[in-house]
Scaffold this active site. Structure first.
Site, PDB file in Angstrom:
ATOM      1  N   THR A 246      47.270  50.067  36.697  1.00  0.00           N
ATOM      2  CA  THR A 246      48.318  50.224  37.701  1.00  0.00           C
ATOM      3  C   THR A 246      49.664  49.712  37.228  1.00  0.00           C
ATOM      4  O   THR A 246      50.707  50.293  37.549  1.00  0.00           O
ATOM      5  CB  THR A 246      47.909  49.494  38.996  1.00  0.00           C
ATOM      6  OG1 THR A 246      46.676  50.042  39.465  1.00  0.00           O
ATOM      7  CG2 THR A 246      48.961  49.655  40.084  1.00  0.00           C
TER       8      THR A 246
ATOM      9  N   ASP B 156      41.898  54.578  32.708  1.00  0.00           N
ATOM     10  CA  ASP B 156      41.563  53.869  33.934  1.00  0.00           C
ATOM     11  C   ASP B 156      40.551  52.801  33.557  1.00  0.00           C
ATOM     12  O   ASP B 156      39.621  53.060  32.783  1.00  0.00           O
ATOM     13  CB  ASP B 156      40.965  54.851  34.942  1.00  0.00           C
ATOM     14  CG  ASP B 156      40.719  54.209  36.302  1.00  0.00           C
ATOM     15  OD1 ASP B 156      39.856  53.299  36.373  1.00  0.00           O
ATOM     16  OD2 ASP B 156      41.356  54.626  37.271  1.00  0.00           O
ATOM     17  N   SER B 157      40.705  51.600  34.098  1.00  0.00           N
ATOM     18  CA  SER B 157      39.825  50.517  33.660  1.00  0.00           C
ATOM     19  C   SER B 157      38.366  50.758  34.029  1.00  0.00           C
ATOM     20  O   SER B 157      37.467  50.159  33.441  1.00  0.00           O
ATOM     21  CB  SER B 157      40.294  49.169  34.223  1.00  0.00           C
ATOM     22  OG  SER B 157      40.045  49.073  35.606  1.00  0.00           O
ATOM     23  N   SER B 158      38.102  51.646  34.968  1.00  0.00           N
ATOM     24  CA  SER B 158      36.719  51.992  35.283  1.00  0.00           C
ATOM     25  C   SER B 158      36.039  52.702  34.115  1.00  0.00           C
ATOM     26  O   SER B 158      34.810  52.770  34.052  1.00  0.00           O
ATOM     27  CB  SER B 158      36.660  52.890  36.525  1.00  0.00           C
ATOM     28  OG  SER B 158      37.176  52.217  37.655  1.00  0.00           O
TER      29      SER B 158
ATOM     30  N   THR C 283      42.669  46.213  36.725  1.00  0.00           N
ATOM     31  CA  THR C 283      42.034  44.998  37.246  1.00  0.00           C
ATOM     32  C   THR C 283      40.525  45.119  37.418  1.00  0.00           C
ATOM     33  O   THR C 283      39.813  44.116  37.374  1.00  0.00           O
ATOM     34  CB  THR C 283      42.651  44.608  38.600  1.00  0.00           C
ATOM     35  OG1 THR C 283      42.481  45.687  39.533  1.00  0.00           O
ATOM     36  CG2 THR C 283      44.130  44.284  38.450  1.00  0.00           C
ATOM     37  N   ASP C 284      40.005  46.336  37.616  1.00  0.00           N
ATOM     38  CA  ASP C 284      38.592  46.468  37.969  1.00  0.00           C
ATOM     39  C   ASP C 284      37.654  45.902  36.915  1.00  0.00           C
ATOM     40  O   ASP C 284      36.625  45.308  37.247  1.00  0.00           O
ATOM     41  CB  ASP C 284      38.243  47.936  38.241  1.00  0.00           C
ATOM     42  CG  ASP C 284      38.764  48.428  39.579  1.00  0.00           C
ATOM     43  OD1 ASP C 284      39.171  47.575  40.403  1.00  0.00           O
ATOM     44  OD2 ASP C 284      38.784  49.647  39.805  1.00  0.00           O
TER      45      ASP C 284
ATOM     46  N   GLN D  94      23.344  35.036  41.450  1.00  0.00           N
ATOM     47  CA  GLN D  94      24.151  35.958  42.245  1.00  0.00           C
ATOM     48  C   GLN D  94      25.307  35.238  42.935  1.00  0.00           C
ATOM     49  O   GLN D  94      26.255  35.886  43.395  1.00  0.00           O
ATOM     50  CB  GLN D  94      23.269  36.648  43.288  1.00  0.00           C
ATOM     51  CG  GLN D  94      22.185  37.526  42.699  1.00  0.00           C
ATOM     52  CD  GLN D  94      21.273  38.132  43.754  1.00  0.00           C
ATOM     53  OE1 GLN D  94      21.592  38.135  44.946  1.00  0.00           O
ATOM     54  NE2 GLN D  94      20.121  38.648  43.327  1.00  0.00           N
ATOM     55  N   CYS D  95      25.233  33.916  43.017  1.00  0.00           N
ATOM     56  CA  CYS D  95      26.306  33.139  43.651  1.00  0.00           C
ATOM     57  C   CYS D  95      27.539  33.133  42.755  1.00  0.00           C
ATOM     58  O   CYS D  95      27.435  33.109  41.529  1.00  0.00           O
ATOM     59  CB  CYS D  95      25.859  31.703  43.902  1.00  0.00           C
ATOM     60  SG  CYS D  95      24.388  31.552  44.923  1.00  0.00           S
TER      61      CYS D  95
END
Length: 354
Positions: A27, A71-73, A103-104, A291-292
């Protein structure tokens, strides 16, 4: 490296440090096309017209843009290798590096480079933006300006932050400790298990006690190999034997991140432990992370994790998922004899040795 054109966007200053800005996409580097109303890539040769504050920095600024911004994806290990090769080729020419990135997947890329470039003597600062550079309320200007300042800052001609980090909205984070936590606020990143390297307000207040110590006697090492046949298995209530069995039957699977509950716990059913044990016997490395977002895995604290420890599951302690998966890829790509020992060892500040 000849395929990359390095553009000088600010004339050379006498005795000024040189900073290389590497644009991968995202972006930050987009503006709105007035005719179509859609986002188009920004022309970086005009950047000082849009951000005149850059002219006041006592730094020589250059930019290198990937031939096809992504795109970072769509970021992949191949992109990480490309970034490593670019930085290695220009390492002696520049005081620091700023990587403009979507950012992703920024936390994944920053984590990966912290393992693929070791014993750093210079900053590699990842940054980006939540809003394009060409709109009035954009966060791109401050993120970019501050990242450049950090990348070019020295004390006694030595880098203040000789490590891979992420700068976003007033916070400088260790790259392999950061996670994206917001998609609609400017404070997109945080670091639950490690203090900020710096907080930026009127001044840049560095947290020197938590910045990696520069070791001038050690050689900076660049790695380009990763093992991409890895996966993530997230434990959830109701996970069934067929699902887990099929997961471990994937062809050429070499390593797995096991995302468990709390401090490293999972179901204690015999079939589950047998699936893990059989996978490990076949040579699949299993790394246990929580997962925390905060806290750490403590293998053996409860009975279920004690059994996993006994069969050879590796503790990821307080690593983020992003650090764990990229470290696993790096370890398996570069160490075939004893991956467990290297996974448990602190490489780039990614885990805390208690």
């Amino acid at each position: 490296m000849n395929k990359y054109e390095i553009l000088s966007i600010k004339p050379q200053e006498e005795n000024a440090s040189k900073v290389l800005i590497i644009y991968t996409g995202g972006t930050l580097g987009m503006v709105y096309d007035n005719q179509t109303g859609s986002l188009i890539p920004f022309r970086f040769e005009q950047i000082t017209e849009n951000i005149p504050e850059l002219k006041r920095l006592n730094l020589e600024l250059c930019i290198l843009a990937l031939p096809k911004p992504i795109d970072s994806s769509n970021v992949s290990p191949a992109i990480w290798t490309e970034l490593v090769e670019i930085i290695e080729a220009n390492y002696e020419k520049f005081q620091g590096f700023v990587v403009l990135h979507g950012t992703d997947t920024m936390a994944y890329s920053a984590s990966a480079l912290s393992f693929m470039i070791q014993n750093l003597k210079k900053p590699i600062v990842f940054t980006g933006a939540q809003l394009p550079i060409g709109i009035p309320r954009t966060d791109a200007r401050e993120n970019l300006i501050t990242s450049i300042q950090i990348a070019g800052s020295t004390i006694n001609r030595k880098a203040i932050v000789p490590e891979v980090c992420i700068y976003f909205n007033g916070r400088l984070l260790r790259g392999n400790r950061a996670k994206k936590r917001e998609s609609s606020q400017f404070d997109a990143f945080d670091s639950e298990n490690f203090p900020y390297l710096a907080e930026i307000g009127v001044n840049i207040d560095y947290n020197f006690l938590n910045i990696k110590i520069l070791k001038p006697e050690t050689e900076t090492k660049f790695y380009t190999k990763t093992e991409n046949n890895v996966g993530i298995l997230k434990i959830f209530p109701g996970i069934n034997a067929s699902f887990v069995s099929n997961f471990f039957k994937q062809k050429d699977l070499k390593g797995v991140i096991l995302e468990t509950y709390g401090s490293g716990n999972a179901l204690s059913d015999r079939w589950f432990l047998e699936e893990l044990e059989n996978a490990i016997k076949k040579g699949i490395t299993i790394l246990n992370v929580s997962q925390c977002t905060g806290g750490r895995v403590i293998m053996g604290k409860y009975q279920t994790s004690q059994k996993m420890k006994e069969i050879g599951v590796v503790s990821g302690t307080d690593m983020t998922l992003e650090a764990a998966i990229t470290k696993l890829m790096w370890v398996l790509g570069n160490e075939s004899t004893n991956p467990k020992e290297l996974l448990e060892k602190e490489i780039a500040g990614e885990l805390t040795n208690y």
